[in-house]
Design an enzyme around this catalytic site. Structure first.
Site, short mmCIF file in Angstrom:
data_model
loop_
_atom_site.label_atom_id
_atom_site.label_comp_id
_atom_site.label_asym_id
_atom_site.label_seq_id
_atom_site.Cartn_x
_atom_site.Cartn_y
_atom_site.Cartn_z
N ARG A 100 0.90 -1.39 0.19
CA ARG A 100 -0.15 -0.08 0.22
C ARG A 100 0.71 1.38 -0.34
O ARG A 100 0.91 1.92 -1.14
CB ARG A 100 -0.94 -0.09 1.15
CG ARG A 100 -1.64 0.94 1.03
CD ARG A 100 -3.11 1.22 0.60
NE ARG A 100 -3.12 0.34 -0.63
CZ ARG A 100 -3.22 0.95 -2.04
NH1 ARG A 100 -3.13 2.01 -2.50
NH2 ARG A 100 -3.63 -0.27 -2.27
N LYS A 135 2.97 24.79 -4.18
CA LYS A 135 1.75 24.38 -3.39
C LYS A 135 2.30 22.96 -4.10
O LYS A 135 1.62 22.04 -5.01
CB LYS A 135 1.00 24.69 -4.70
CG LYS A 135 0.73 25.91 -4.63
CD LYS A 135 -0.42 26.60 -5.24
CE LYS A 135 -1.30 28.23 -4.70
NZ LYS A 135 -2.37 29.09 -6.08
N LYS A 167 6.32 39.48 -3.28
CA LYS A 167 5.21 39.29 -3.90
C LYS A 167 4.43 40.87 -3.14
O LYS A 167 4.96 41.61 -1.95
CB LYS A 167 4.83 38.33 -2.97
CG LYS A 167 4.70 37.06 -3.97
CD LYS A 167 3.66 36.24 -3.28
CE LYS A 167 4.56 34.39 -3.53
NZ LYS A 167 3.28 33.51 -3.17
N GLU A 197 6.93 40.46 -7.22
CA GLU A 197 5.17 39.76 -8.72
C GLU A 197 4.79 40.83 -9.13
O GLU A 197 5.42 42.30 -8.66
CB GLU A 197 4.58 38.63 -7.16
CG GLU A 197 3.07 38.55 -8.45
CD GLU A 197 2.75 38.14 -6.51
OE1 GLU A 197 3.11 37.08 -6.69
OE2 GLU A 197 1.72 38.36 -5.76
N ASP A 218 1.80 38.57 -13.44
CA ASP A 218 0.90 37.74 -12.61
C ASP A 218 -0.68 37.44 -13.11
O ASP A 218 -1.38 39.29 -12.90
CB ASP A 218 0.65 37.91 -10.89
CG ASP A 218 0.01 37.30 -10.26
OD1 ASP A 218 -0.43 36.24 -10.41
OD2 ASP A 218 -0.62 38.18 -9.44
#
Lengths: 280, 280, 280, 280, 280, 280
Positions: A100, A135, A167, A197, A218
């Protein structure tokens, strides 16, 4: 392609087996004799891009170093449904106890590599390269980024320490793009590039003149991206980002950007369908 | 619903932060002042079933115990796009350093819970309950099973120790269903039930007469499942399994089985779309 | 009997050696030459049931993979004082450094298995099986339950997750036996049985009609237990518990219960007397 | 008496809870409401010497830092059956989840302290002090030695690094007592004493003249021990060892030795009988 | 300057205390009453650059969260002998148990920061910045690089993943500088810069035309370095390396390089002289 | 000399490799083919005392068990610049990935051993032995004390548990030397000696009459030390401490003390200069 060193996955495999076994495997221990020997093979149940064989092997080797493991497919290759991927021979108990965890890791890696390859193929003939993001499933980043890489993507940074991505919130906190980059140019390890960004052309210009190495566009329209490309003229690398899908990715590439980044090859990947078959 | 105790996720959160940070967060440390304070909120960017708020909170609390965390949505509820889920106030650096890990875990849990709910709703009005499986991401099983449970499924066993599932290979190794069950009835902790996987009615009968508590009907046709239900007459629980999809699950339920198990709510779930927004 | 997989005891052995060595073994390192070779054997100094040889071997193999280890007795067998259990040949330093940890684990396991066998023999000819409990030494549960199993007992659940035992406090908190079982029947993994603790016949009846799989008769008189057996008529399993001793266990069994559980085989076991002898 | 610092038991407690919980506590989570509050107390069910309250408290505090814990008895004191030892108030779920681990550790520590006190009382009025040994449960040494100390014994070395004990095998490997001690006197950290195991008076003399700080008299007759005492005349400390029992320990002491060591207070201790009672 | 987050040093501090305590602190526990309260301060015994106060505080807070800790000097500042750095008030036992680990870490960090500052001051007025290397004490890299940074150096990469440094052996294995850089440009995460080690001007030219971001001038003469500077004309960053000493560093800087790297601030640093004084 | 057992350094080596690799070694993986084979040797670049070869070997063996490792120098021997210390043959990637960690540990150990030997040689012909202290790099104590021992020093205690050192603060807290020693004589494990720190002759006398085994003469003048030697007349061991330097150590020894302790061989050692050379 980056190597996945055994030491880098050893801890994950131990923890995964512990998680799956808990206090032990009652079914196997009570139904299967300790000395019983078996042969099994892992086969693809659908068309897929092979990725993670070495991880599956490491799982079985951890469960039982005496198992004989035979790689039957090449990593990075697409195989058809029915293809054999890995052969395992040895104690039946060991095969059943590793099954598994081995399949869960292997199927996830194939699934990511397979969808990544579709994105990469959609970019064929353009100069744009596909990038992944942060992510990723906590605890599995190194495996998942190995899978996007196997699928043909190029890895973006692996964490917060091996690249800078300024960012919106960083910019605001620093008091503007130029201030942020000034501080970075002063103190950042010189081995790291600086990516900024941006959401419009004015920010692109600001980032460029502040010395950004990479400028992220972006969620911009195709038109704006094309203008950004003309404006920057190769003085910085351009990375398109935001809502990238299989049917939109090529259009974005044709705007002339260097990179297109997406988390979708990981957060929206489903596992490939694999099966472990015992041989009679 | 089963509780997720803080001690059970503490190790995962530590390892996940280590994985994301590596040697540290250059962007934040160089752009954002140590004393800078901010407010942020995590919002849904699509319709979703809320699951994992406590996990996201635990991530931020680990990064910085001084962050003020305000739950803004109820676990187990469906919210619309735009809904606020969690408010965070405190050091800007801490919010930025916890953001990615918190979102990665939270988005995965919402994604699983959301798709599970769709399966569960498809079963509405039937007596069948949805079950999950051991096809889970290594390292995250407890979180992923918490999510299927939040979505309305019932958990099947968590590992190899808290339930017995006699599969084809066990049966063959033991020399038949009755021999396998004989040994299990003799030595198994009496607190565990015995489930047997079957592929035809003859095996169903054999399992029943050997004293199986639960009989899994693996990849059977609707007709065969209905016959199995008549044959067993409630003397064992029946679990349908194999190729269960959103558009086929209700048909299976209407055959009269007690449970339908699927790994799809986990291995084919995509993350929900969440976003962390800084407030001005 | 359940297998003790090497991965399940590896961490315990490492920690135990660390605990015993601290900064290192001054006596051995300063008195015994690095190249000095020796032979030793572990022998029983009293009649005992052999249990834990593989654990002792794993300790020595961890200290020095080059040691030659020869099993000299069969696990699960009773041997007389003087019997050789394990032969060890190799570096003298390695034998001396592993000796104490190996003996401490081995002697404890033999001790538990030996006393368990006495209880089991007292049940000979009755239908009752001996069960263990969760009263085990923290950190050693898997070894101690392996030992009771080797002694002939059947294991009860290993922890809180692989079985349900509804005790008085749970019942009170839930608002009665039926309410507690209602909730359990609704949400519990279907692979787990439900056991209910009762102290009188009324509770037995209530547990039975609420659908308990196992009913624990806690500290009841022989007469009450016999009535419980008649009342239940095989519709649930019956487990007697409370103040079980070597000289009372058979009387309890003769009341007709299915199981008798006791923690005494663990919490009141003394170690068997083992000795490691160097050969000249 | 030596302090048991929280950092020294934190890892053991975490591992013990993990061991007991596995994937979680189904019974409690499904029967007891999250908000349910309760009071409980741990009471002695027999006469015992209190030891380990702080360990039990640390277990409950780990499970739930909000539990209110009230020490009701003094460590090192003997209490009668029925005495309250510890009061616990707070979430019912937390009390139930910590109960077994807390009791398992607490009962073991009281059991060891209680029997140790009996040995110590048997020595009353003699100059001999009781010592413990390295025959301890792997993983619990620090707790078990804390318990013998609470019972009135003096600790012998905790491991191989904080004391030297030259045994027969070391002597043989070194080529005699004098050779062994020569090497030790040359290289041993000067903060450690040297103890030598002897089996007859000739060895006692040899050890003495080789500069042993402590001489262990192993399994000697009373007569031989008395001769050893006269022979040594205080020039080294004398420790009697071997087959020490409650009814023989005083006789040994009266031979005039400084110390009597026994592993029996640990390897032959049974747990004290403790119970956790919920209050209505 | 980069932040040292508490989570990043927590494991090191735990392991260091374990290492220092072993089974416990006999001297303190037997000589100092549990309730005894004391005040102490850590003072500089020589002129030094303050670095590591937060680390020392974290050690004491780990030993005893109730200790009151008062920072008495500013990190990054030079203080004279006698200056107080940190005040500690609370349980005397806790202060004594944390003292050695706190001082060992603190003194090492001050020592590195102090010598680094000397190198940095020697560069005053030149454009060159001092860099550190990967020659750091295993297990302490993050602390040691924090210290060089506090001393005024700029950090080079922290490990093998956050920067590329193509050395002679890589070049040879790849078949030349251009081949090596070709592969890197193709697959490297675009967030990383590429540095190439060169030993003569020909290699400098080759590295430049192959697209190196940084060129390391390894052990070159002043003359060669000056030629390299003219040749490169700012198209790549230049880092001088090899045999950098306090009395040679300025001469190297005056050749016009951007960076000078040295491991000496770490591998040749001695600890600063610190002392913990109890107050009467 | 004390043995460094593989189990005692395994964790450190794993953590050190993790620290150095982070997410992986981009340079090597992209420039060097997986199958590329190489030979390398570690050589001394200056005169040094060899120490730590086994540690370097353990690092390489951890990275790749297939590497062929050939010890080329003897531990404890002084070699000249240019001497080969260790040969390594196998996968080029493995050599490059282990290089930095292996050298960092090896160079530190040689550095400590080398300077220790200088102190020891300065004592030649006196009866005094050099001792080390607990001023060691956190996490590396066992390696650093192994190195001082290799250099010819004798180890003082490794931690707080394997020796007693009553310092000024302990004395004050206990209410004087005699009170402190009274408590220690009562409860201390009899395997440990008691050392007392003194600063003048009155304290020396007090320590002596209170039964100290070792008396530390802290920062005393030569004259005072000589008086202490006459006063004590061998009834306790004498250890001189404080400001011991290479050019003062012999003078101290000639005062007649048994031991001279210094942390300088560790806290002021610089690394030896080692280099790993690839062979063509």
């Amino acid at each position: 392609m980056h190597e996945l060193h055994p030491l880098q996955i050893d801890g994950l495999i131990s923890r995964s087996l512990e998680e799956d076994w808990g206090y032990g495997d009652w079914t196997t221990d009570l139904c299967v004799a300790k000395t019983s020997i078996a042969s099994a093979r892992i086969v693809a149940k659908e068309r897929l891009l092979v990725c993670g064989i070495d991880v599956a092997k490491a799982v079985f080797a951890k469960v039982d170093p005496d198992l004989k493991l035979e790689t039957a497919a090449e990593s990075g290759r697409t195989v058809e449904s029915g293809a054999e991927l890995l052969g395992i021979t040895g104690r039946a108990r060991s095969i059943l106890k590793g099954e598994r965890v081995a399949l869960n890791l292997f199927a996830r890696m194939c699934g990511i590599a397979t969808i990544t390859r579709q994105f990469v193929e959609a970019l064929d003939g353009t100069k744009a390269q596909l990038l992944d993001t942060r992510k990723t499933t906590p605890g599995l980043r190194i495996l998942e980024k190995f899978a996007t890489s196997t699928g043909g993507a190029r890895n973006h940074r692996f964490g917060l320490c091996d690249g800078v991505l300024v960012k919106e919130n960083h910019i605001r906190a620093a008091g503007g793009i130029s201030k942020a980059l000034e501080r970075l140019h002063e103190s950042l390890p010189p081995t790291l590039k600086i990516e900024v960004e941006t959401t419009n052309l004015q920010e692109v210009e600001e980032a460029l003149s502040a010395g950004a190495d990479i400028i992220m566009l972006d969620n911009m329209s195709h038109e704006t991206m094309r203008e950004a490309v003309s404006l920057v003229k190769g003085r910085a690398l351009l990375e398109a980002s935001g809502n990238v899908k299989l049917d939109t990715v090529r259009g974005i590439a044709e705007c002339g950007v260097d990179f297109i980044s997406t988390g979708a090859t990981i957060h929206s990947a489903r596992w490939s369908d694999l099966s472990l078959l015992f041989e009679v």
